[in-house]
Design a protein around this motif. Structure first.
Motif, mmCIF file in Angstrom:
data_model
loop_
_atom_site.group_PDB
_atom_site.id
_atom_site.type_symbol
_atom_site.label_atom_id
_atom_site.label_comp_id
_atom_site.label_asym_id
_atom_site.label_seq_id
_atom_site.Cartn_x
_atom_site.Cartn_y
_atom_site.Cartn_z
ATOM 1 N N UNK A 99 51.813 -17.947 -72.419
ATOM 2 C CA UNK A 99 52.603 -17.610 -73.597
ATOM 3 C C UNK A 99 52.894 -18.875 -74.394
ATOM 4 N N UNK A 100 52.966 -18.783 -75.702
ATOM 5 C CA UNK A 100 53.428 -19.944 -76.470
ATOM 6 C C UNK A 100 54.959 -20.035 -76.363
ATOM 7 N N UNK A 101 55.503 -21.241 -76.552
ATOM 8 C CA UNK A 101 56.955 -21.415 -76.541
ATOM 9 C C UNK A 101 57.299 -22.638 -77.387
ATOM 10 N N UNK A 102 58.267 -22.476 -78.284
ATOM 11 C CA UNK A 102 58.647 -23.562 -79.195
ATOM 12 C C UNK A 102 59.128 -24.810 -78.461
ATOM 13 N N UNK A 103 59.727 -24.630 -77.281
ATOM 14 C CA UNK A 103 60.232 -25.780 -76.525
ATOM 15 C C UNK A 103 59.112 -26.631 -75.925
ATOM 16 N N UNK A 104 57.906 -26.094 -75.867
ATOM 17 C CA UNK A 104 56.768 -26.830 -75.298
ATOM 18 C C UNK A 104 55.549 -26.681 -76.202
ATOM 19 N N UNK A 105 55.534 -27.427 -77.332
ATOM 20 C CA UNK A 105 54.366 -27.366 -78.223
ATOM 21 C C UNK A 105 53.139 -28.000 -77.562
ATOM 22 N N UNK A 106 52.010 -27.845 -78.186
ATOM 23 C CA UNK A 106 50.753 -28.393 -77.682
ATOM 24 C C UNK A 106 50.877 -29.912 -77.528
ATOM 25 N N UNK A 107 50.403 -30.418 -76.398
ATOM 26 C CA UNK A 107 50.440 -31.846 -76.103
ATOM 27 C C UNK A 107 49.064 -32.442 -76.444
ATOM 28 N N UNK A 108 49.024 -33.462 -77.329
ATOM 29 C CA UNK A 108 47.727 -34.083 -77.650
ATOM 30 C C UNK A 108 47.040 -34.644 -76.405
ATOM 31 N N UNK A 109 45.737 -34.514 -76.365
ATOM 32 C CA UNK A 109 44.887 -35.029 -75.280
ATOM 33 C C UNK A 109 45.130 -34.370 -73.924
ATOM 34 N N UNK A 110 45.800 -33.222 -73.919
ATOM 35 C CA UNK A 110 45.966 -32.418 -72.705
ATOM 36 C C UNK A 110 45.377 -31.059 -73.000
ATOM 37 N N UNK A 111 44.568 -30.557 -72.068
ATOM 38 C CA UNK A 111 43.879 -29.283 -72.275
ATOM 39 C C UNK A 111 44.735 -28.149 -71.756
#
Length: 111
Positions: A99-111
């Motif tokens: 699930x997406x969650x605003x508290x944990x946005x996408x982290x650059x260079x992590x898949x």
């Protein structure tokens, strides 16, 4: 599905060792860089963030997931078929879905 039997502890205890970030990191900390509860939605439902270590040169993997903890009897009442050995409320399920969650946005260079 995955089925695991542990003679030394009850299913509820096994689930706690999987669910609780401090307990999980105590026995499985070499696997994770981060394991945290992002949001407690209900007693039986939360959102977790997990970041798994990867060997160089592979990028770490991360997941934001809903986790639903339910006993087999309740999930069967909801119309979901469960394995024979779980019928009659003899099993515990930990159901996860991304699930997406605003508290944990996408982290650059992590898949």
């Amino acid at each position: 599905g995955v089925h695991c039997g542990l003679a030394q502890i009850s299913p509820k205890e096994a689930i706690q060792y999987i669910k609780d970030p401090a307990l999980r990191m105590g026995w499985d900390g070499d696997t994770f860089r981060v394991f945290e509860v992002v949001e407690q939605v209900r007693d039986d439902l939360d959102v977790v963030y997990i970041r798994v270590k990867a060997p160089w040169p592979v990028a770490d993997r991360d997941f934001v997931q809903f986790r639903w903890h339910v006993d087999a009897a309740k999930i069967r009442e909801a119309g979901v078929d469960v394995p024979e050995e779980w019928r009659g409320g003899k099993g515990e399920l930990l159901v996860l879905t991304s699930t997406p969650h605003d508290a944990r946005p996408v982290v650059p260079r992590v898949v």
